[in-house]
Design an enzyme around this catalytic site. Structure first.
Site, PDB file in Angstrom:
ATOM      1  N   HIS A  55      48.620  41.307  55.971  1.00  0.00           N
ATOM      2  CA  HIS A  55      48.555  42.625  56.607  1.00  0.00           C
ATOM      3  C   HIS A  55      47.641  42.546  57.821  1.00  0.00           C
ATOM      4  O   HIS A  55      46.605  41.890  57.788  1.00  0.00           O
ATOM      5  CB  HIS A  55      48.023  43.678  55.632  1.00  0.00           C
ATOM      6  CG  HIS A  55      48.327  45.088  56.071  1.00  0.00           C
ATOM      7  ND1 HIS A  55      49.491  45.729  55.729  1.00  0.00           N
ATOM      8  CD2 HIS A  55      47.636  45.958  56.833  1.00  0.00           C
ATOM      9  CE1 HIS A  55      49.502  46.943  56.254  1.00  0.00           C
ATOM     10  NE2 HIS A  55      48.381  47.109  56.941  1.00  0.00           N
ATOM     11  N   ASP A  90      48.025  57.074  50.742  1.00  0.00           N
ATOM     12  CA  ASP A  90      47.973  56.429  52.062  1.00  0.00           C
ATOM     13  C   ASP A  90      49.103  56.931  52.946  1.00  0.00           C
ATOM     14  O   ASP A  90      48.919  57.091  54.163  1.00  0.00           O
ATOM     15  CB  ASP A  90      48.025  54.901  51.939  1.00  0.00           C
ATOM     16  CG  ASP A  90      47.839  54.239  53.305  1.00  0.00           C
ATOM     17  OD1 ASP A  90      46.826  54.558  53.967  1.00  0.00           O
ATOM     18  OD2 ASP A  90      48.701  53.463  53.729  1.00  0.00           O
ATOM     19  N   ARG A 128      45.983  60.582  60.062  1.00  0.00           N
ATOM     20  CA  ARG A 128      45.020  59.854  60.916  1.00  0.00           C
ATOM     21  C   ARG A 128      45.659  59.474  62.249  1.00  0.00           C
ATOM     22  O   ARG A 128      44.988  59.473  63.283  1.00  0.00           O
ATOM     23  CB  ARG A 128      44.520  58.599  60.192  1.00  0.00           C
ATOM     24  CG  ARG A 128      43.568  58.920  59.056  1.00  0.00           C
ATOM     25  CD  ARG A 128      43.316  57.689  58.182  1.00  0.00           C
ATOM     26  NE  ARG A 128      42.756  56.590  58.917  1.00  0.00           N
ATOM     27  CZ  ARG A 128      43.101  55.311  58.732  1.00  0.00           C
ATOM     28  NH1 ARG A 128      44.008  54.966  57.846  1.00  0.00           N
ATOM     29  NH2 ARG A 128      42.537  54.368  59.449  1.00  0.00           N
ATOM     30  N   SER A 144      42.794  52.271  53.411  1.00  0.00           N
ATOM     31  CA  SER A 144      44.228  52.391  53.691  1.00  0.00           C
ATOM     32  C   SER A 144      44.943  51.065  53.403  1.00  0.00           C
ATOM     33  O   SER A 144      45.932  51.017  52.670  1.00  0.00           O
ATOM     34  CB  SER A 144      44.412  52.785  55.165  1.00  0.00           C
ATOM     35  OG  SER A 144      45.729  52.574  55.589  1.00  0.00           O
ATOM     36  N   LYS A 172      47.181  50.049  49.571  1.00  0.00           N
ATOM     37  CA  LYS A 172      48.613  49.734  49.450  1.00  0.00           C
ATOM     38  C   LYS A 172      48.839  48.266  49.097  1.00  0.00           C
ATOM     39  O   LYS A 172      49.776  47.937  48.376  1.00  0.00           O
ATOM     40  CB  LYS A 172      49.444  50.196  50.643  1.00  0.00           C
ATOM     41  CG  LYS A 172      49.049  49.781  52.003  1.00  0.00           C
ATOM     42  CD  LYS A 172      49.997  50.414  53.049  1.00  0.00           C
ATOM     43  CE  LYS A 172      49.508  50.150  54.445  1.00  0.00           C
ATOM     44  NZ  LYS A 172      48.376  50.978  54.843  1.00  0.00           N
TER      45      LYS A 172
HETATM   46  N1  URA Z   1      46.832  49.337  58.962  1.00  0.00           N
HETATM   47  C1  URA Z   1      46.821  50.165  57.882  1.00  0.00           C
HETATM   48  O1  URA Z   1      47.635  50.003  56.973  1.00  0.00           O
HETATM   49  N2  URA Z   1      45.914  51.122  57.826  1.00  0.00           N
HETATM   50  C2  URA Z   1      44.992  51.324  58.781  1.00  0.00           C
HETATM   51  O2  URA Z   1      44.192  52.216  58.639  1.00  0.00           O
HETATM   52  C3  URA Z   1      45.001  50.481  59.910  1.00  0.00           C
HETATM   53  C4  URA Z   1      45.942  49.481  59.979  1.00  0.00           C
END
Ligand code: URA
Length: 452
Positions: A92, A171, A178, A193, A197
């Site tokens: 990620h 999220d 956000r 966040s 996930k």
């Molecule tokens: N990627 C995410 O999943 N969440 C964030 O807050 C920033 C980048």
């Protein structure tokens, strides 16, 4: 931080906002109630937006961050993938401009024997999002229900979806809010966040790509390192193998910015072509995925494995399979011209001879958003065809009148502002800058990976 003990005082969002505004530490219970009430639709967006802004301004303690991550994780199901054979590994990114590696990594890692159950996000602020890119592929469904997600994962080794009502629903809502309330840039909110996930995916290991530079949320390297440590610590506490690479976002990654354009560039990389920086970063990240997933003895061996998979065409074949299984038009993999195309193109020309010494990367991301590639409001829809193709990047020589960038657009009204932004974002000087921009600035890993 006080632990969750039954409280006699009913929860009121306004108290939580006031507490954070006044820099008080939340109790675990207060955070849990805020997250569960918002997820169930019992608190309006405007109160949560105010609370998010208070967090951005006042920060959070480690205990609050852990409580927030866990409350968001348990807002939905936590997958148990133990019945599926194979090691489950994901990657990620914290978000960048032209940051598109997921569409290369998931199929290559799956072709190399890993299982990749990837839950991604949409564009956030000036950065692009994997879901918006995937949806540029006609028919591609990022909203698979859980049994369908598992079916695709079992069949092809990778599946890519968004947060759903079942997985990481907190999220899903907070992320969208956000995006449009200038409350992305908090390491605590980013950590909660991402980790909520990723921990919900039932993975064994996670490779984090933490961006730093003018196009990242964490502009300074020390802030990026702080975020990386926070996430690595969170993952390790939950028993996951973790590594975070600190990577460069001082200029867009690759040459294409915009949803369909980025899918096209990923296909180029999977064909063994594409820009060098994107290809190299994909190999680095995939090397780590193979290492953490015990598919290679070292990161270097993992890198070579990824390069071989790309050269053999197996990565491209895996992308074709995943696109087909998720309802997309798999013909785009062989004919990217079938992706949405903008009606108009216009070049931004260099005003002088010289060398590119800087690109204000965030402005490039904002320019792409302004063309329709991102959202200003939650309900905005995305135009998948628009974006930018950069012909010139750091250190490259330009001559007066030569194209720096081509704007792909549909709405005439949006192009002038985007053009101005791009013109202002390029710095051109007589001499090339001596500054070096390594693709990978360093990495932060758990003790079990030291010496990799
Ligand atoms: N990627 C995410 O999943 N969440 C964030 O807050 C920033 C980048």
């Amino acid at each position: 931080m006080s632990q969750s003990s039954p409280s006699l005082v009913p929860f009121r969002a306004v108290d939580a906002i006031r507490n954070k505004r006044d820099a008080k530490e939340h109790t675990r219970q207060e955070i849990e109630q805020l997250v569960s009430s918002y997820t169930r639709g019992q608190i309006p967006d405007y109160q949560v937006a105010a609370w998010l802004m208070a967090v951005v301004l006042k920060g959070m303690t480690r205990a609050e961050t852990a409580a927030l991550t866990e409350a968001m994780l348990h807002s939905g199901e936590v997958l148990d993938l133990s019945s599926l054979p194979g090691i489950k590994v994901d990657k990620h990114s914290t978000g960048g401009v032209g940051d598109k590696t997921s569409l290369v990594l998931a199929p290559v890692a799956a072709a190399g024997g890993l299982l990749v159950p990837m839950i991604s996000g949409r564009g956030l602020g000036h950065t692009g999002g994997t879901l918006d890119k995937l949806e540029a592929i006609p028919g591609f469904n990022v909203n698979l229900v859980l049994p369908e997600f598992l079916r695709v994962l079992r069949k092809c080794g990778c599946a890519m979806i968004g947060q759903t009502a079942e997985i990481a629903p907190a999220d899903k809502k907070l992320y969208a809010l956000r995006d449009v309330t200038a409350t992305v840039e908090s390491p605590y909110l980013i950590c909660a966040s991402i980790m909520s996930k990723k921990l919900a995916e039932g993975i064994d290991a996670l490779v984090l790509d933490v961006k730093t530079g003018s196009g990242a949320f964490m502009k300074k390297q020390e802030d990026a390192a702080f975020l990386a440590e926070l996430m690595v610590e969170t993952g390790q506490r939950m028993g996951k193998k973790m590594v975070a690479l600190l990577t460069d976002m001082d200029q867009p990654l690759g040459r294409k910015v915009g949803n369909a354009l980025e899918v096209e560039e990923c296909i180029e990389v999977l064909r063994g072509q594409g820009p060098d920086d994107l290809r190299q970063l994909c190999l680095d990240l995939c090397g780590w995925m193979f290492k953490l997933g015990a598919a290679s003895a070292s990161v270097e061996e993992g890198r070579q494995r990824a390069a071989e998979i790309i050269a053999s065409g197996r990565g491209l074949e895996k992308l074709r399979e995943m696109v087909r299984l998720q309802g997309g038009d798999a013909r785009v993999v062989d004919d990217p011209a079938l992706l949405p195309q903008s009606r108009h193109k216009s070049d931004v020309l260099s005003p002088r001879d010289g060398f590119v010494t800087a690109i204000q990367c965030e402005q490039v991301g904002v320019a792409s958003m302004m063309l329709g590639g991102g959202r200003e409001k939650k309900e905005d829809s995305i135009d998948p065809a628009v974006g930018l193709v950069l012909h010139k990047k750091f250190g490259e020589r330009v001559t007066r009148g030569e194209p720096l960038c081509t704007i792909h657009y549909n709405a005439e009204a949006r192009v002038a502002a985007a053009r101005q932004m791009i013109e202002a974002s390029y710095q051109i000087a007589d001499q090339a800058s001596a500054a070096v921009h390594p693709l990978v600035h360093g990495f932060i890993c758990g003790t079990e990976n030291e010496g990799s």
